[in-house]
Design a protein around this motif. Sequence first.
Motif, PDB file in Angstrom:
ATOM      1  N   VAL A 242       0.835  -1.199   0.000  1.00 42.81           N
ATOM      2  CA  VAL A 242       0.000   0.000   0.000  1.00 42.81           C
ATOM      3  C   VAL A 242       0.869   1.248   0.000  1.00 42.81           C
ATOM      4  CG1 VAL A 242      -1.595   1.363   1.395  1.00 42.81           C
ATOM      5  CG2 VAL A 242      -2.002  -1.072   1.090  1.00 42.81           C
ATOM      6  N   ALA A 243       1.877   1.272   0.848  1.00 44.64           N
ATOM      7  CA  ALA A 243       2.772   2.425   0.928  1.00 44.64           C
ATOM      8  C   ALA A 243       3.496   2.658  -0.392  1.00 44.64           C
ATOM      9  CB  ALA A 243       3.774   2.229   2.058  1.00 44.64           C
ATOM     10  N   ARG A 244       3.986   1.592  -0.998  1.00 45.84           N
ATOM     11  CA  ARG A 244       4.708   1.725  -2.273  1.00 45.84           C
ATOM     12  C   ARG A 244       3.814   2.325  -3.353  1.00 45.84           C
ATOM     13  NH1 ARG A 244       6.175  -3.854  -0.919  1.00 45.84           N
ATOM     14  NH2 ARG A 244       8.281  -3.869  -0.016  1.00 45.84           N
ATOM     15  N   ARG A 245       2.560   1.861  -3.421  1.00 48.05           N
ATOM     16  CA  ARG A 245       1.652   2.359  -4.459  1.00 48.05           C
ATOM     17  C   ARG A 245       1.363   3.844  -4.267  1.00 48.05           C
ATOM     18  NH1 ARG A 245      -0.882  -2.729  -3.683  1.00 48.05           N
ATOM     19  NH2 ARG A 245      -2.452  -1.832  -2.286  1.00 48.05           N
ATOM     20  N   GLN A 246       1.198   4.261  -3.030  1.00 44.91           N
ATOM     21  CA  GLN A 246       0.903   5.673  -2.787  1.00 44.91           C
ATOM     22  C   GLN A 246       2.116   6.551  -3.063  1.00 44.91           C
ATOM     23  OE1 GLN A 246      -1.216   6.560   0.846  1.00 44.91           O
ATOM     24  NE2 GLN A 246      -2.446   4.688   0.711  1.00 44.91           N
ATOM     25  N   VAL A 247       3.286   6.099  -2.665  1.00 45.74           N
ATOM     26  CA  VAL A 247       4.506   6.851  -2.977  1.00 45.74           C
ATOM     27  C   VAL A 247       4.664   6.989  -4.490  1.00 45.74           C
ATOM     28  CG1 VAL A 247       7.023   6.768  -2.916  1.00 45.74           C
ATOM     29  CG2 VAL A 247       5.717   6.283  -0.841  1.00 45.74           C
ATOM     30  N   GLN A 248       4.415   5.917  -5.203  1.00 45.76           N
ATOM     31  CA  GLN A 248       4.533   5.945  -6.656  1.00 45.76           C
ATOM     32  C   GLN A 248       3.562   6.946  -7.268  1.00 45.76           C
ATOM     33  OE1 GLN A 248       6.826   4.685  -8.532  1.00 45.76           O
ATOM     34  NE2 GLN A 248       5.915   5.441 -10.425  1.00 45.76           N
ATOM     35  N   ARG A 249       2.336   7.019  -6.736  1.00 44.92           N
ATOM     36  CA  ARG A 249       1.362   7.967  -7.279  1.00 44.92           C
ATOM     37  C   ARG A 249       1.795   9.410  -7.021  1.00 44.92           C
ATOM     38  NH1 ARG A 249      -3.804   7.334  -8.996  1.00 44.92           N
ATOM     39  NH2 ARG A 249      -2.931   5.338  -9.674  1.00 44.92           N
ATOM     40  N   ILE A 250       2.390   9.684  -5.871  1.00 40.75           N
ATOM     41  CA  ILE A 250       2.896  11.031  -5.602  1.00 40.75           C
ATOM     42  C   ILE A 250       3.993  11.379  -6.611  1.00 40.75           C
ATOM     43  CG2 ILE A 250       4.165  12.463  -3.946  1.00 40.75           C
ATOM     44  CD1 ILE A 250       2.739  10.831  -1.721  1.00 40.75           C
ATOM     45  N   LYS A 251       4.885  10.431  -6.864  1.00 38.18           N
ATOM     46  CA  LYS A 251       5.958  10.674  -7.833  1.00 38.18           C
ATOM     47  C   LYS A 251       5.389  10.903  -9.229  1.00 38.18           C
ATOM     48  CE  LYS A 251       9.824   8.270  -5.657  1.00 38.18           C
ATOM     49  NZ  LYS A 251      10.883   7.276  -5.864  1.00 38.18           N
ATOM     50  N   GLU A 252       4.401  10.110  -9.622  1.00 42.12           N
ATOM     51  CA  GLU A 252       3.775  10.268 -10.936  1.00 42.12           C
ATOM     52  C   GLU A 252       3.101  11.632 -11.068  1.00 42.12           C
ATOM     53  OE1 GLU A 252       2.712   5.505 -11.521  1.00 42.12           O
ATOM     54  OE2 GLU A 252       1.149   6.947 -11.001  1.00 42.12           O
ATOM     55  N   THR A 253       2.502  12.102  -9.991  1.00 41.48           N
ATOM     56  CA  THR A 253       1.863  13.417 -10.008  1.00 41.48           C
ATOM     57  C   THR A 253       2.900  14.513 -10.235  1.00 41.48           C
ATOM     58  OG1 THR A 253       0.120  12.632  -8.526  1.00 41.48           O
ATOM     59  CG2 THR A 253       0.437  15.018  -8.678  1.00 41.48           C
ATOM     60  N   CYS A 254       4.034  14.408  -9.568  1.00 46.56           N
ATOM     61  CA  CYS A 254       5.108  15.389  -9.763  1.00 46.56           C
ATOM     62  C   CYS A 254       5.622  15.365 -11.201  1.00 46.56           C
ATOM     63  CB  CYS A 254       6.248  15.123  -8.782  1.00 46.56           C
ATOM     64  SG  CYS A 254       5.860  15.519  -7.073  1.00 46.56           S
ATOM     65  N   GLU A 255       5.747  14.178 -11.754  1.00 48.28           N
ATOM     66  CA  GLU A 255       6.231  14.048 -13.131  1.00 48.28           C
ATOM     67  C   GLU A 255       5.208  14.577 -14.135  1.00 48.28           C
ATOM     68  OE1 GLU A 255       7.027   9.891 -13.355  1.00 48.28           O
ATOM     69  OE2 GLU A 255       8.827  10.014 -12.089  1.00 48.28           O
ATOM     70  N   ARG A 256       3.939  14.304 -13.873  1.00 47.46           N
ATOM     71  CA  ARG A 256       2.872  14.729 -14.794  1.00 47.46           C
ATOM     72  C   ARG A 256       2.753  16.244 -14.850  1.00 47.46           C
ATOM     73  NH1 ARG A 256      -3.588  13.265 -14.140  1.00 47.46           N
ATOM     74  NH2 ARG A 256      -4.289  14.325 -16.062  1.00 47.46           N
ATOM     75  N   PHE A 257       2.943  16.895 -13.703  1.00 48.83           N
ATOM     76  CA  PHE A 257       2.808  18.346 -13.639  1.00 48.83           C
ATOM     77  C   PHE A 257       4.145  18.979 -13.255  1.00 48.83           C
ATOM     78  CE2 PHE A 257      -1.332  16.508 -12.247  1.00 48.83           C
ATOM     79  CZ  PHE A 257      -2.054  16.806 -13.399  1.00 48.83           C
ATOM     80  N   SER A 258       5.193  18.562 -13.935  1.00 47.34           N
ATOM     81  CA  SER A 258       6.548  18.955 -13.554  1.00 47.34           C
ATOM     82  C   SER A 258       6.811  20.448 -13.703  1.00 47.34           C
ATOM     83  CB  SER A 258       7.576  18.167 -14.382  1.00 47.34           C
ATOM     84  OG  SER A 258       7.380  18.405 -15.766  1.00 47.34           O
ATOM     85  N   SER A 259       6.021  21.138 -14.501  1.00 48.50           N
ATOM     86  CA  SER A 259       6.219  22.587 -14.617  1.00 48.50           C
ATOM     87  C   SER A 259       5.728  23.322 -13.369  1.00 48.50           C
ATOM     88  CB  SER A 259       5.490  23.125 -15.852  1.00 48.50           C
ATOM     89  OG  SER A 259       4.088  22.912 -15.733  1.00 48.50           O
ATOM     90  N   SER A 260       4.872  22.647 -12.579  1.00 48.70           N
ATOM     91  CA  SER A 260       4.299  23.282 -11.389  1.00 48.70           C
ATOM     92  C   SER A 260       4.677  22.604 -10.083  1.00 48.70           C
ATOM     93  CB  SER A 260       2.770  23.300 -11.489  1.00 48.70           C
ATOM     94  OG  SER A 260       2.343  23.993 -12.634  1.00 48.70           O
ATOM     95  N   LEU A 261       5.116  21.335 -10.158  1.00 49.41           N
ATOM     96  CA  LEU A 261       5.394  20.552  -8.957  1.00 49.41           C
ATOM     97  C   LEU A 261       6.783  19.935  -9.022  1.00 49.41           C
ATOM     98  CD1 LEU A 261       2.060  18.506  -8.744  1.00 49.41           C
ATOM     99  CD2 LEU A 261       2.621  20.565  -7.428  1.00 49.41           C
ATOM    100  N   THR A 262       7.349  19.664  -7.856  1.00 47.32           N
ATOM    101  CA  THR A 262       8.598  18.917  -7.798  1.00 47.32           C
ATOM    102  C   THR A 262       8.613  18.056  -6.544  1.00 47.32           C
ATOM    103  OG1 THR A 262      11.021  19.086  -7.887  1.00 47.32           O
ATOM    104  CG2 THR A 262       9.879  20.715  -6.546  1.00 47.32           C
ATOM    105  N   LEU A 263       9.163  16.862  -6.655  1.00 39.55           N
ATOM    106  CA  LEU A 263       9.309  15.997  -5.491  1.00 39.55           C
ATOM    107  C   LEU A 263      10.445  16.523  -4.633  1.00 39.55           C
ATOM    108  CD1 LEU A 263       8.243  13.316  -4.237  1.00 39.55           C
ATOM    109  CD2 LEU A 263      10.177  12.192  -5.354  1.00 39.55           C
ATOM    110  N   ALA A 264      10.213  16.630  -3.333  1.00 40.21           N
ATOM    111  CA  ALA A 264      11.210  17.200  -2.427  1.00 40.21           C
ATOM    112  C   ALA A 264      11.623  16.171  -1.381  1.00 40.21           C
ATOM    113  CB  ALA A 264      10.653  18.444  -1.746  1.00 40.21           C
TER     114      ALA A 264
END
Length: 371
Positions: A79-101
């Motif tokens: 469960v934790a891995r899937r949620q972490v992956q979705r956060i990373k995908e969100t950062c990649e999808r909207f990379s002009s506005s978001l960044t993983l920190a």
Amino acid sequence: MKNEMDEYLTRARALHHQIVVLDSHCDTTQKLMKPDWDFSKRQTSGHVDLPRLQEGGVSGVWLAVYAAGPFDSGGAADVARRQVQRIKETCERFSSSLTLARAAEDARRAKSEGRIALFIGIEGGALIDDSLDVLRELHTLGASYLTLTHATHTNWADSAGIHADLIPRHGGLTDFGRDVIRELNRLGMMVDVSHVSDGTFWQVIEISSAPVMASHSSCRAISPHRRNLSDEMIRAIAKTGGTIQINFSAAFIDPKFPPIDSETFKSWRGGPTNAPEHIRRHQTPLSCLADHVDHAMRLVGPAHVGLGSDFDGVAVLPRGMEDCSKLPYLTAELMRRGHDEEVLAKMLGENILRVLEKCQLLASERKVASI
């Protein structure tokens, strides 16, 4: 009075534009897991999305990785891995506005680039699946803190519960729980004591060799809820160099909030409209939230207080703080109470960055010393 508050609000918005503003706990990850929910669009429900973060002058948030369980063997880590992956995908999808920190400099860089930093926090020790290897894996994937418990005890740490008292199971931490604290210190992850029992809290303070923080807790002296921290606890956190990040939940911060039992709590998890009428009618003023921030800063100084809203994880918020776009209103109220911009800049973001930096620096120094 209105004109005076308008002036403070203008100043607050300008301050948010200049500094790093961080929220150390949002439960928006659960919305990210829905395939038809779009972080980039302004939503008509919930508390956090990209447009409202931008409107509120919020520079970054910690997104909580959370699941209630119970879990089959190995299920928690999945469960934790899937949620972490979705956060990373969100950062990649909207990379002009978001960044993983992962580190303080990531948040400061994102601010300079006009992007919003998304940090990862693991909410609930059950998600490490009773495994230090899983904890190390989640750290490698980007998690920067672990909330030791949630609403129930783990196999190695006692919880405070939320809307019902819990009978202690371990008397605080087990031997494995102590190992978890030491491993968090070694990794440079922040130890988060929100949700833990008083017994667990004091053992963490004794064991941790790095600053301790509470990612979303408020002040028991103002509202005697089991999820809040006593003045003695807040002082102990400050003594470690850590910080208390004030929770926005009306049920936690308002001493006049109607009592909530476990059944009521379960009923309203589907949304505020599911809450009983007497709870829906109750109005918690924004001043109540400011009281908690004010109390904590006066108790331990402005270097040891921040904000951990619990947005998207609570059903009722103070009037005037309906979502993350409203954060400048809290800043304006604190300005009205006499807190200057230098103090507010610490509270709004720099304090939690300092704690993160210190935890990571100590871990790095230990690594060098062991070579």
